[in-house]
Each structure stands twice: as structure tokens, then as C-alpha cells.
Design a protein around this motif. Sequence first.
Motif, PDB file in Angstrom:
ATOM      1  N   UNK A 184       0.820  -1.212   0.000  1.00 15.28           N
ATOM      2  CA  UNK A 184       0.000   0.000   0.000  1.00 15.28           C
ATOM      3  C   UNK A 184       0.849   1.255   0.000  1.00 15.28           C
ATOM      4  N   UNK A 185       1.935   1.236   0.775  1.00 16.44           N
ATOM      5  CA  UNK A 185       2.850   2.386   0.807  1.00 16.44           C
ATOM      6  C   UNK A 185       3.500   2.598  -0.556  1.00 16.44           C
ATOM      7  N   UNK A 186       3.890   1.503  -1.186  1.00 19.22           N
ATOM      8  CA  UNK A 186       4.510   1.528  -2.516  1.00 19.22           C
ATOM      9  C   UNK A 186       3.541   2.108  -3.552  1.00 19.22           C
ATOM     10  N   UNK A 187       2.297   1.682  -3.489  1.00 23.99           N
ATOM     11  CA  UNK A 187       1.284   2.164  -4.425  1.00 23.99           C
ATOM     12  C   UNK A 187       0.969   3.631  -4.171  1.00 23.99           C
ATOM     13  N   UNK A 188       0.804   3.991  -2.897  1.00 27.39           N
ATOM     14  CA  UNK A 188       0.484   5.374  -2.555  1.00 27.39           C
ATOM     15  C   UNK A 188       1.544   6.335  -3.082  1.00 27.39           C
ATOM     16  N   UNK A 189       2.797   5.948  -2.964  1.00 25.46           N
ATOM     17  CA  UNK A 189       3.898   6.820  -3.386  1.00 25.46           C
ATOM     18  C   UNK A 189       4.006   6.926  -4.903  1.00 25.46           C
ATOM     19  N   UNK A 190       3.736   5.841  -5.624  1.00 24.58           N
ATOM     20  CA  UNK A 190       4.135   5.782  -7.036  1.00 24.58           C
ATOM     21  C   UNK A 190       3.006   5.680  -8.047  1.00 24.58           C
ATOM     22  N   UNK A 191       1.733   5.702  -7.618  1.00 21.91           N
ATOM     23  CA  UNK A 191       0.666   5.481  -8.602  1.00 21.91           C
ATOM     24  C   UNK A 191       0.441   6.673  -9.519  1.00 21.91           C
ATOM     25  N   UNK A 192       1.071   7.826  -9.227  1.00 21.76           N
ATOM     26  CA  UNK A 192       0.991   8.978 -10.133  1.00 21.76           C
ATOM     27  C   UNK A 192       2.255   9.145 -10.975  1.00 21.76           C
ATOM     28  N   UNK A 193       3.168   8.180 -10.865  1.00 22.40           N
ATOM     29  CA  UNK A 193       4.311   8.185 -11.776  1.00 22.40           C
ATOM     30  C   UNK A 193       3.824   7.795 -13.172  1.00 22.40           C
ATOM     31  N   UNK A 194       4.533   8.276 -14.197  1.00 26.63           N
ATOM     32  CA  UNK A 194       4.152   7.950 -15.570  1.00 26.63           C
ATOM     33  C   UNK A 194       5.259   7.165 -16.244  1.00 26.63           C
ATOM     34  N   UNK A 195       4.862   6.304 -17.162  1.00 26.91           N
ATOM     35  CA  UNK A 195       5.802   5.373 -17.783  1.00 26.91           C
ATOM     36  C   UNK A 195       6.948   6.094 -18.488  1.00 26.91           C
ATOM     37  N   UNK A 196       6.680   7.311 -18.992  1.00 30.04           N
ATOM     38  CA  UNK A 196       7.739   8.064 -19.687  1.00 30.04           C
ATOM     39  C   UNK A 196       8.539   8.970 -18.764  1.00 30.04           C
ATOM     40  N   UNK A 197       8.268   8.901 -17.464  1.00 26.70           N
ATOM     41  CA  UNK A 197       9.055   9.660 -16.491  1.00 26.70           C
ATOM     42  C   UNK A 197       8.528  11.036 -16.174  1.00 26.70           C
ATOM     43  N   UNK A 198       7.358  11.393 -16.693  1.00 27.39           N
ATOM     44  CA  UNK A 198       6.841  12.753 -16.489  1.00 27.39           C
ATOM     45  C   UNK A 198       5.891  12.868 -15.299  1.00 27.39           C
ATOM     46  N   UNK A 199       5.759  11.793 -14.526  1.00 30.19           N
ATOM     47  CA  UNK A 199       4.842  11.823 -13.392  1.00 30.19           C
ATOM     48  C   UNK A 199       5.489  12.358 -12.121  1.00 30.19           C
TER      49      UNK A 199
END
Length: 354
Positions: free
Chosen positions: A251-266
Motif C-alpha cells: 500500500x505504501x509503494x502504491x500510494x507513493x508511485x501510482x501517479x508516476x508515468x511510464x515516460x518519467x513525467x509523473x
Amino acid sequence: MKTLVIDDSQINVTLLCRLLEKIEHCSSMGFLAPETALEWCKDQVPDLVLVDYMMPDMNGIEFIRHFRNIKHCADIPVLMITANDEVALRYEALEAGANDFLIKPVDKIEFLARTKNMLALRRNQRFLEDRATWLATEVQKATLEIRAREQETILRLCKAADSRDPETGAHIVRMANYSCLIAKRLQLPESVQEMILEAAPMHDIGKVGIPDHILLKPGKLTDEEFAIMKNHARLGHQILAGSVSETLQMGAEIALSHHEKFNGSGYPQGLSGSDIPLSARIVAVADVFDALTSERPYKRAWEIERAVDFLKEGSGLHFDPQCVEAFLADFSEVLAIKDRYQEDEDDIKVFGSY
């Protein structure tokens, strides 16, 4: 207690079985061929084996070696009966797995005493086996109770965040089940699929730390407000990180990174590709699709086809292409989840839903 008597002489088998009748709660079966006894043992579990040494095709020591190779017979007491009292033979029999010996001609008193001792040994084995099974069952019960409490805690945390967010409880249930579906299509282990189902609802838990005037603002956020809003990813990670629970860790992993984008712009770290945890890449697809296709006070729901096109266009840019492909592989299941969990359902259980 079930005792096997193995001897190529019918007279000896009959005699020993008659003696065994004198022992309370003891039944016996006689075999003239050790091969036949071995076949019986493959599907049955004896409590004691009495085996003669001198037999024509397979002697007692050879029988014991084969007997010990049967998994459930590895610890069954074996009493060898022999007319040979050579020490070397005894050593060989012990090495093969014999527990005790009787020398022919068999003395009735000694036979009953040694047999009772072997049956007492087996009785204690069975008690310990039953005890171990009981303990395993109790541990499983306790583990399930702990899991249930953990799941309740997770649900309450998610509801705490949900109470401050205009998104509905049905949203977190749908996106959690979408996430589980993607994990299944990616052929992740069932344990991981279940963990994603439970951890996905925690993706926006950090919103509990975002001020209401920003979180509930109906219009577009200013750059300054959006910068504050983006903090919910790190706040969610801070809330959940450091737990001994693997589910909360995910859950911590998802909370931190679910707004990252595959091309690095998140955000918040600007991760790209496989540097983004797989769980977060999965949740990103599920979360965005449900957000787009759900009606909110500040927006109308997109049509399904438009949302699907958005995912396809964002594949490789915003989203992991494999996750998008997995999500769209059999879209009937996606639609089934969407229909199953509607906005007007007040109290939907997440766990075990999919």
C-alpha cells in the motif's frame, strides 16, 4: 492399532496373528509375500510391522528398505523376527530401519512385551501427529483472525481518506478489482493478486493530509494548489511505510508511485518504466479508467469507448503497455466489475470481491 505380519510360512503368520489378538485394541493382517504387503502400504498406514528375515524372493531387510521409502511409512515401528542372531545382521537391519528384534523360536511373553512396547511407541507418535495437526489448525485460525483484523484496519483507513474525498466508496472497490484483474492477466501469483486487491484501495490515503479548500475545490487547481495536492503521494507513503504487514508495505509503494508515468513525467519522483513498482503501474491503469468513467459533482462520466481510447493513447507514455494490454484483454470482465459495484451501494466489501 493395525499390525502387519509378514512371513512366507502360513503357520507362523497364523500363530503371530493369534498372539496379537490378546492385545487390546489391536488388529492384525497377515501377508505371505512382502511384495503384496508393500503394495498394501502404499495406500494404507500400519501402526506396526512384524517381518520375518528369511523369505525366498525378498528378505526382511530388503523389505524394510522398500518400506522406509514409502513417505508415510518412514517412522512406523518395525519388529524383525529372525532365527539368525549374528551381530552383523542386526547392524544391517538397524541401518535399514528396524526398531527391534525377536529371535526364533518366539517366546510368547517376550513377543507380547516387545509388541506392546512398539505399539506404545506408535501410539505416542500418533498423539504427536494429532497434536501437530491441532496446533497447525489453531495457528491457521489465529492467522486468519489477524488477517481479518488487518483487513478491517485497511478498510477503516481507506474510509477515513474516502470521507474527505469526493470520490465514492464504490470507486475504490472497482479500481481494486480492476487492479486484481490486471494482476491476474499478468499471471502474477495468486497471493500477489490478493495483496493488490487489498492494497490498491490505499492509493489515495495521503489525501487525509490535504486541506479541504484544495481537496474539495470544484474548479481547476492553481499551480501552487496542485503542488500541495501532489504531496498526498508522499503523505500516503509516510502513513503506511515501515509496517511489518506486506499488504501495508505494498500500500505504501502504491500510494507513493501510482501517479508516476511510464515516460518519467509523473510525480513525485519522476520514475519511468520498470523503475516504477509494478503494483503502482497496475493501479495507475485501474484508477484512471474508473476515474474517467465515473460521474462526479465536478464532471460527467466519460463514455467507455473514450476512456479505452485514452488508455491506448497513453500506453507507453502515461501507462505501462503490458498493464494496458492486460486490462483490455477480455473487456467483458471489466464491464462485469463496473456493473457489479454501483455508486449507490453504501457499504461494499473490497476483500475477496473479485
